[in-house]
Design an enzyme around this catalytic site. Structure first.
Site, PDB file in Angstrom:
ATOM      1  N   GLY A  75      42.076  40.890  36.675  1.00 14.40           N
ATOM      2  CA  GLY A  75      42.310  40.068  37.896  1.00 14.40           C
ATOM      3  C   GLY A  75      42.256  38.554  37.813  1.00 14.40           C
ATOM      4  CD  GLN A 182      35.739  43.774  44.702  1.00  8.83           C
ATOM      5  OE1 GLN A 182      35.574  45.048  44.608  1.00  8.83           O
ATOM      6  NE2 GLN A 182      35.131  43.240  43.369  1.00  8.83           N
ATOM      7  CB  THR A 240      51.190  42.897  21.185  1.00 12.50           C
ATOM      8  OG1 THR A 240      51.665  42.191  20.068  1.00 12.50           O
ATOM      9  CG2 THR A 240      51.442  44.357  20.657  1.00 12.50           C
ATOM     10  CB  CYS A 328      21.405  31.290  37.308  1.00  7.51           C
ATOM     11  SG  CYS A 328      19.892  30.320  36.703  1.00  7.51           S
TER      12      CYS A 328
HETATM   13  N1  PLP Z   1      39.046  38.802  42.623  1.00  7.77           N
HETATM   14  C1  PLP Z   1      38.024  39.296  43.014  1.00  7.77           C
HETATM   15  C2  PLP Z   1      37.788  39.456  44.283  1.00  7.77           C
HETATM   16  C3  PLP Z   1      36.823  40.052  42.090  1.00  7.77           C
HETATM   17  O1  PLP Z   1      35.947  40.714  42.800  1.00  7.77           O
HETATM   18  C4  PLP Z   1      37.040  39.849  40.863  1.00  7.77           C
HETATM   19  C5  PLP Z   1      36.093  40.240  40.018  1.00  7.77           C
HETATM   20  O2  PLP Z   1      34.719  40.646  40.493  1.00  7.77           O
HETATM   21  C6  PLP Z   1      38.008  39.178  40.224  1.00  7.77           C
HETATM   22  C7  PLP Z   1      38.871  38.719  41.296  1.00  7.77           C
HETATM   23  C8  PLP Z   1      38.351  39.027  38.800  1.00  7.77           C
HETATM   24  O3  PLP Z   1      38.796  40.131  38.315  1.00  7.77           O
HETATM   25  P1  PLP Z   1      38.390  40.439  36.834  1.00  7.77           P
HETATM   26  O4  PLP Z   1      37.160  40.798  36.309  1.00  7.77           O
HETATM   27  O5  PLP Z   1      39.343  41.507  36.358  1.00  7.77           O
HETATM   28  O6  PLP Z   1      38.810  39.157  35.878  1.00  7.77           O
END
Ligand code: PLP
Length: 405
Positions: A75, A182, A240, A328
């Protein structure tokens, strides 16, 4: 087996268990069909049709066309790529609009863009985590390259009005990206009914493995590759093909699509019972974020007079996995940027916990949490309230139920 010997996993917004069906579908691509789909010979290139099938499965989850799906590694890569593409294809535009409550994948990238000379407007949110779209209209400028707004918040589950926000951007001729990491698999997403230009998904939030994601790029949206290389993904993402993971993500997307209504109803019922149970059993506690406009699986609650990190440690000892939005930084615990943007006092935000359910959670998990959590909070309060914290009768978080002592 006693509950403490097993893991009671209530942190599905962090990651999800890989579905056994997904593992099974992936296995042959490690053991037998391990060729390179870009190869000239059949042993490799016959896998192209399997990649096509996975692309179609992911496209179906959001009602996209298969050619509008680009496979990525996660993501984070999908989000970063959307920002990159919007800026590189419109070099005269150097302004981005996003929100204060986005995932670090966007906030950190925006901060980096600022260092490179871009301007970024971070829209504020209301006390219940919602957004005022009037502010979005005011923030868009002639040099705005992109508006990026998450579909669902990872900490509170609050849903943003994406269909309306995308329509505003369309009317002003601005590209619109949404981080649906999400939301995908938990709420209905139909990209044919929205003006969304780009949309991010991550495999490991919907019972596929970590390390695979997708970016939807609507037909005719200007797009330039973030990672260049061997011309894979029709020149839109080099590297790839990660065949087993892409296959796994396809199956997971198909399962999520097929079971969406049934699973969402079951998970929402479980979540509501868990949340009501927590707020009823634990005095001076409240929910953070809107009650109705949120994901069916997420519950974010805070407890007066405790540090979330201490609660998490004791929950961990009891085999329960949950999380706090705290980070943290430089040796001290910083409260969640999402909760502080909602106006929560830092002392309360430090006592916030997120419980997020998934398709594998059971009534038994919820019962175990409801039995385990109240004595932990009581125990920690005995220590902290006697010393540094002013006892109070009730607390209030925007849009949440206030539960008093
Ligand atoms: N965006 C949201 C709202 C997320 O909750 C997260 C991961 O917790 C991400 C992006 C990032 O996704 P990834 O862990 O696949 O890089």
């Amino acid at each position: 087996m006693s509950q403490s010997e097993k893991t009671c996993y209530l942190d599905n917004n962090a990651t999800t268990r890989v579905a056994p069906e997904v593992v099974e579908a992936m296995m042959p691509y490690f053991t037998e069909n391990w060729g390179n789909p870009s190869a000239a010979y059949g042993f490799g290139n016959r896998l192209t049709k399997d990649l096509d099938a996975a692309r179609e499965q992911v496209a179906t989850l959001i009602n996209a066309e298969p050619r509008e799906i680009i496979f990525t590694s996660c993501g984070t890569e999908s989000n970063n790529s959307a920002f990159h593409a919007a800026l590189i294809t419109q070099p005269e535009k150097r302004h981005i609009v996003t929100t204060k409550v986005e995932h670090a994948a966007n906030i950190a990238y925006s901060e980096q863009l600022k260092k490179q000379g871009c301007e970024v407007t971070f829209l504020p949110v209301e006390p219940d985590g919602s957004i005022d779209l009037h502010l979005l209209e005011l923030a868009i400028r002639p040099d705005t390259a992109l508006v990026s707004m998450m579909w669902a918040n990872n900490e509170t589950g609050v849903l943003f009005p994406i269909y309306e926000a995308a329509a505003i951007c369309r009317s002003k001729g601005v590209l619109f990206h949404t981080d649906a990491v999400q939301a995908a698999g938990k709420v209905d997403i139909d990209v044919k009914l929205t003006e969304v230009s780009m949309l991010s998904i991550s495999g490991h939030k919907l019972n596929a493995p970590k390390g695979v994601g997708a970016l939807f790029v609507k037909r005719r949206t200007p797009y330039e590759s973030f990672i260049t290389g061997g011309g894979q993904e029709r020149g839109r993402r080099g590297g790839t093909y990660n065949v087993p993971y892409i296959i796994g993500m396809g199956i997971a997307a198909e399962m999520a699509h097929f079971h969406l209504t049934r699973d969402v109803h079951r998970v929402r019922t479980l979540r509501d019972r868990m949340e009501e149970g927590i707020l009823k059993r634990i005095k001076v506690s409240c929910r953070n974020g809107s009650h109705d406009l949120r994901l069916p699986n997420t519950c974010n609650v805070c407890f007066h007079g405790v540090e979330a990190e201490a609660v998490l440690m004791l929950l961990d000892k009891a085999g329960i996995c949950a999380s706090s939005g705290s980070a943290c930084k430089t040796g001290s615990i910083e409260p969640s940027h999402v909760l502080t943007a909602m106006g929560l006092r830092p002392s309360l935000a430090r006592g916030a916990l997120r419980f997020s359910l998934g398709v594998y959670n059971t009534e038994e998990d919820v019962d175990y949490l409801l039995e385990t959590l109240p004595p932990i909070i009581d125990k920690l309060r005995e220590v902290t309230l006697e010393t540094d914290v002013e006892p109070i009768e009730s607390i209030e978080s925007g849009g949440s139920t206030v539960v008093s002592a």
